[in-house]
Scaffold this motif. Structure first.
Motif, PDB file in Angstrom:
ATOM      1  N   PRO A  26       0.827  -1.212   0.000  1.00 21.93           N
ATOM      2  CA  PRO A  26       0.000   0.000   0.000  1.00 21.93           C
ATOM      3  C   PRO A  26       0.863   1.266   0.000  1.00 21.93           C
ATOM      4  O   PRO A  26       1.888   1.334   0.662  1.00 21.93           O
ATOM      5  N   ARG A  27       0.444   2.214  -0.756  1.00 20.66           N
ATOM      6  CA  ARG A  27       1.041   3.555  -0.708  1.00 20.66           C
ATOM      7  C   ARG A  27      -0.107   4.529  -0.919  1.00 20.66           C
ATOM      8  O   ARG A  27      -0.805   4.435  -1.930  1.00 20.66           O
ATOM      9  N   ALA A  93       3.397  -5.618  11.068  1.00 22.05           N
ATOM     10  CA  ALA A  93       4.263  -5.326   9.931  1.00 22.05           C
ATOM     11  C   ALA A  93       5.318  -4.293  10.315  1.00 22.05           C
ATOM     12  O   ALA A  93       6.467  -4.366   9.864  1.00 22.05           O
ATOM     13  N   GLU A  94       4.931  -3.355  11.165  1.00 23.52           N
ATOM     14  CA  GLU A  94       5.873  -2.346  11.666  1.00 23.52           C
ATOM     15  C   GLU A  94       6.996  -3.003  12.460  1.00 23.52           C
ATOM     16  O   GLU A  94       8.180  -2.695  12.279  1.00 23.52           O
ATOM     17  N   PHE A 115       3.999  -1.585   3.883  1.00 22.88           N
ATOM     18  CA  PHE A 115       2.748  -2.272   4.208  1.00 22.88           C
ATOM     19  C   PHE A 115       2.098  -1.622   5.418  1.00 22.88           C
ATOM     20  O   PHE A 115       0.905  -1.307   5.432  1.00 22.88           O
ATOM     21  N   ALA A 116       2.892  -1.448   6.468  1.00 23.32           N
ATOM     22  CA  ALA A 116       2.357  -0.922   7.718  1.00 23.32           C
ATOM     23  C   ALA A 116       1.874   0.522   7.559  1.00 23.32           C
ATOM     24  O   ALA A 116       0.797   0.889   8.043  1.00 23.32           O
ATOM     25  N   ALA A 117       2.672   1.347   6.871  1.00 18.10           N
ATOM     26  CA  ALA A 117       2.298   2.751   6.696  1.00 18.10           C
ATOM     27  C   ALA A 117       1.041   2.888   5.855  1.00 18.10           C
ATOM     28  O   ALA A 117       0.161   3.700   6.145  1.00 18.10           O
ATOM     29  N   GLY A 118       0.939   2.087   4.792  1.00 16.82           N
ATOM     30  CA  GLY A 118      -0.234   2.124   3.947  1.00 16.82           C
ATOM     31  C   GLY A 118      -1.471   1.619   4.660  1.00 16.82           C
ATOM     32  O   GLY A 118      -2.597   1.899   4.246  1.00 16.82           O
ATOM     33  N   SER A 119      -1.273   0.869   5.756  1.00 15.76           N
ATOM     34  CA  SER A 119      -2.392   0.340   6.522  1.00 15.76           C
ATOM     35  C   SER A 119      -2.683   1.166   7.767  1.00 15.76           C
ATOM     36  O   SER A 119      -3.529   0.781   8.571  1.00 15.76           O
ATOM     37  N   GLY A 120      -1.952   2.279   7.945  1.00 12.49           N
ATOM     38  CA  GLY A 120      -2.296   3.199   9.025  1.00 12.49           C
ATOM     39  C   GLY A 120      -1.282   3.368  10.126  1.00 12.49           C
ATOM     40  O   GLY A 120      -1.584   4.010  11.143  1.00 12.49           O
ATOM     41  N   SER A 121      -0.064   2.837   9.983  1.00 12.32           N
ATOM     42  CA  SER A 121       0.951   2.980  11.029  1.00 12.32           C
ATOM     43  C   SER A 121       1.766   4.248  10.812  1.00 12.32           C
ATOM     44  O   SER A 121       2.574   4.336   9.880  1.00 12.32           O
ATOM     45  N   GLN A 150      -0.072  13.179   8.901  1.00  5.88           N
ATOM     46  CA  GLN A 150      -1.502  13.035   8.637  1.00  5.88           C
ATOM     47  C   GLN A 150      -2.092  11.901   9.473  1.00  5.88           C
ATOM     48  O   GLN A 150      -3.184  12.021  10.022  1.00  5.88           O
ATOM     49  N   LEU A 151      -1.358  10.808   9.578  1.00  6.62           N
ATOM     50  CA  LEU A 151      -1.835   9.696  10.390  1.00  6.62           C
ATOM     51  C   LEU A 151      -1.877  10.074  11.864  1.00  6.62           C
ATOM     52  O   LEU A 151      -2.799   9.684  12.592  1.00  6.62           O
ATOM     53  N   ALA A 152      -0.879  10.827  12.311  1.00 11.69           N
ATOM     54  CA  ALA A 152      -0.850  11.234  13.716  1.00 11.69           C
ATOM     55  C   ALA A 152      -2.009  12.165  14.051  1.00 11.69           C
ATOM     56  O   ALA A 152      -2.532  12.153  15.172  1.00 11.69           O
TER      57      ALA A 152
END
Length: 242
Positions: A26-27, A93-94, A115-121, A150-152
């Motif tokens: 994911p990106r 994944a993180e 993977f982790a960042a694209g899933s919300g980490s 943005q996620l934070a």
């Protein structure tokens, strides 16, 4: 990139034949352009860091984040969720990315952090920011820093909490050694016995020339990620960090 799942299940993926699952890293399609511009300007005008160059500072900070991720109380629980779940778990994944980074497998770490960042980490996105910054890839670094912010700023449920009596991911002496290495300006590294455990995991991908090979966490078993359950190959049990 294809990754075999033992149960043939997939998350963020499209199923291919024979139980093989094609995972697309994911990106986010785009990050906030104004936020990226502001971060780029702030980076150019920031006060000097305590290390002589930007990439050295980024390398130090990435090592510190990796040490903190591996030492977090919920690290083992997050990785077990990744191993057991029928979909990608961003927290796991993180952690898996951090484990790979601590074995020197930076390409594998980047893959799982994406993977982790694209899933919300947000932590994984920040790791990607530092990873690209230390390589001098400032456009990608600014992109992932903007995405981490943005996620934070977004509301999201807390990550997995360790159950009562849960054991940490790494033994206490290993956690102390990893953190000590980082504070001495060295890259985080696991002792040879634990590196051997990671090296024995199945490697996926690489079928095409442009595909990278990355380790798969599904070679682990439930509970094998706890500090008391590492089972290094015979003869390496007394290995120490280099």
């Amino acid at each position: 990139m294809t990754v075999d799942r033992p149960d043939g299940a997939s998350g963020g993926a499209c199923a291919a034949g024979g139980g093989r699952t094609a995972f697309h890293v994911p990106r986010p399609e785009r990050a906030n352009a104004e936020r990226i511009a502001a971060l780029r300007q702030a980076r150019l005008t920031a006060a000097p860091a305590h290390l002589p160059s930007e990439h050295e500072q980024a390398s130090f900070e990435l090592g510190l984040v990796v040490a903190l991720v591996l030492g977090a109380p919920c690290a083992s629980r997050g990785l077990d969720l990744l191993v057991d779940a029928r979909r990608i778990q961003p927290e796991g994944a993180e952690v898996f990315g951090a484990l790979l980074y601590a074995t020197g497998n930076e390409e594998g770490a980047e893959f799982w952090w994406r993977f982790a960042a694209g899933s919300g980490s947000g932590t994984a996105a920040y790791c990607l920011h530092l990873h690209h910054l230390r390589l001098g890839e400032t456009d990608d670094a600014d992109y992932w820093r903007a995405w981490s912010e943005q996620l934070a700023a977004a509301e999201h449920p807390p990550g997995p909490q360790p159950p009562p009596g849960a054991r940490p991911l790494l033994p206490e002496d290993v956690r102390r050694d990893v953190l000590s290495r980082v504070h001495r300006g060295l890259a985080p590294r696991l002792p040879p016995a634990l590196v051997a455990v990671i090296d024995r995991l199945p490697v996926q991908g690489g079928e095409d020339e442009d595909e990278q090979e990355v380790p798969s966490p599904w070679g682990l078993t439930s509970g094998a990620t706890a500090a008391c359950s590492w089972e290094p190959p015979r003869g390496l049990a007394e290995g120490t960090s280099g």
